[in-house]
Design a protein around this motif. Structure first.
Motif: not given
Length: 295
Positions: A249-276
Motif C-alpha cells: 500500500a505504501k509503495a503504490s503511493m508512487v501513483s499519487y505522485l506521478q500526476p504532479l510530474f506529468a503535469a509539470l512536464v506536459a505544461a513545459a513541453w506540450l503546453e498542457e496547463w492544468p486548471a486551478p
C-alpha cells in the motif's frame, strides 16, 4: 540478500524512492501523448517493451546478474508481464489519444486505493491501519477535485478515462502479486515483464499495421527510447526493488505522485496547463501521501 530479507526503509528513504520513481514514470504520460498521433497504440506498446527489454538485458549482462529463471518464477513472469506489462501498456497508449497527460496520470493514481482494498483480501500480514485508510481517502478526494467536469473537458472522453481506470486496476493487481510472492531474484520479473509485453503486443501490431508503422522521424524514435528506457526500465527496476522493502500500500503511493510530474512536464513541453482545481487537487493528494507514508 533476497527481497524477503531486505531491511525496511526509513521514512526519508521511502520518500526519496517514491519521488524518483514517480518523476520518471510520470514523465511517460507526456511522452505517450506526443507519440500518440504518429504511431498506433499497439506499435507504441511493442516498441516500448522491446527497448525496455534490451536495456534491462544489457544492464544485467554488464553487471553479471543475468541468470535463468527456474521453477515457479516462470509463472510469476507471465503474471507480472500481463498485469504490469502488456495490459496497462496497451490501455495507456490507447487512452492517451483521448485524454491529456495530467488527468490520465490522476486517474491512474487511484491504484493505491485499489491496492489497499486488495490487501485486505490477499495480504494478511499487511492489514491497512486507520492512518493508511485516511490517507487513501484523502488522496481520492484530491482525485475527485482534479477529475471534475472542467478538468475532463480538455479532450478526454469516457472511453479513455475507463481505460486509465483499467490501467490502475491492472497495476494494483500486479503490485499485490509481487508483494505476495516476494521474488528471490527481482531482476527476473523486471526482464520477464518486458519480454512478455513485447511477445504479446508485437504480433498484434505487425498483423494490423505491418512493418511500415516503424517508419518514423528521428524525434519520434528519440521519444520512444526515452519512454522505453528512462521512463520504463529504470523506474520499474526501482519499484520492484522497493516492493521488497516496503508494504504494498505504501509503495503504490508512487501513483499519487506521478500526476504532479506529468503535469509539470506536459505544461513545459506540450503546453498542457492544468486548471486551478487540478492544482488544488494535487495539494490534497500530497496530503494523503504524507498521512499514508509517515511512520
Amino acid at each position: 540478500m533476497s527481497a524477503a530479507a531486505a531491511a525496511p526503509l526509513s521514512v526519508s528513504g521511502l520518500w526519496l524512492r517514491l519521488l524518483v520513481i514517480a518523476g520518471l514514470w510520470g514523465s511517460a504520460f507526456p511522452l505517450l501523448r506526443y507519440v500518440a498521433p504518429a504511431m498506433p497504440p499497439l506499435a507504441v506498446a511493442s516498441v516500448r517493451a522491446l527497448l525496455s527489454a534490451i536495456a534491462v538485458l544489457a544492464f544485467l549482462a554488464a553487471t553479471g546478474k543475468l541468470s535463468r529463471p527456474r521453477g515457479a518464477t516462470w509463472w510469476h513472469i507471465l503474471a507480472v508481464g500481463t498485469l504490469n506489462g502488456w495490459v496497462p501498456n496497451i490501455l495507456t497508449a490507447t487512452a492517451m489519444r483521448g485524454i491529456e497527460s495530467a488527468p490520465a496520470a490522476l486517474i491512474q493514481s487511484a491504484s493505491p486505493l485499489l491496492v489497499g482494498m486488495m490487501s485486505l483480501l490477499l495480504l494478511r500480514e499487511e492489514k491497512p491501519g486507520p492512518a493508511t485508510f485516511a490517507g487513501l481517502l484523502l488522496g481520492l478526494l484530491g482525485i475527485g477535485l482534479i477529475l471534475g467536469p472542467r478538468a475532463l473537458s480538455g479532450g478526454a472522453d469516457l472511453g479513455a478515462a475507463l481505460m486509465m481506470l483499467g490501467t490502475a486496476a491492472s497495476y494494483a493487481l500486479g503490485t499485490v502479486y509481487v508483494r505476495r510472492v516476494r521474488p528471490e531474484v527481482p531482476e527476473h520479473l523486471v526482464l520477464g515483464q518486458q519480454v512478455v509485453a513485447m511477445l504479446v503486443a508485437a504480433p498484434m501490431a505487425l498483423a494490423l499495421h505491418g512493418v511500415a508503422v516503424l517508419d518514423q522521424p528521428a524525434e519520434i524514435w528519440l521519444v520512444l527510447v526515452l519512454l522505453g528506457v528512462t521512463c520504463s526500465t529504470v523506474p520499474l527496476s526501482l519499484f520492484i526493488a522497493l516492493l521488497g522493502r516496503a508494504p504494498a500500500a505504501k509503495a503504490s503511493m508512487v501513483s499519487y505522485l506521478q500526476p504532479l510530474f506529468a503535469a509539470l512536464v506536459a505544461a513545459a513541453w506540450l503546453e498542457e496547463w492544468p486548471a486551478p482545481q487540478v492544482l488544488l487537487g494535487g495539494m490534497v493528494v500530497l496530503a494523503g501521501v504524507w498521512i499514508t507514508t509517515r511512520r
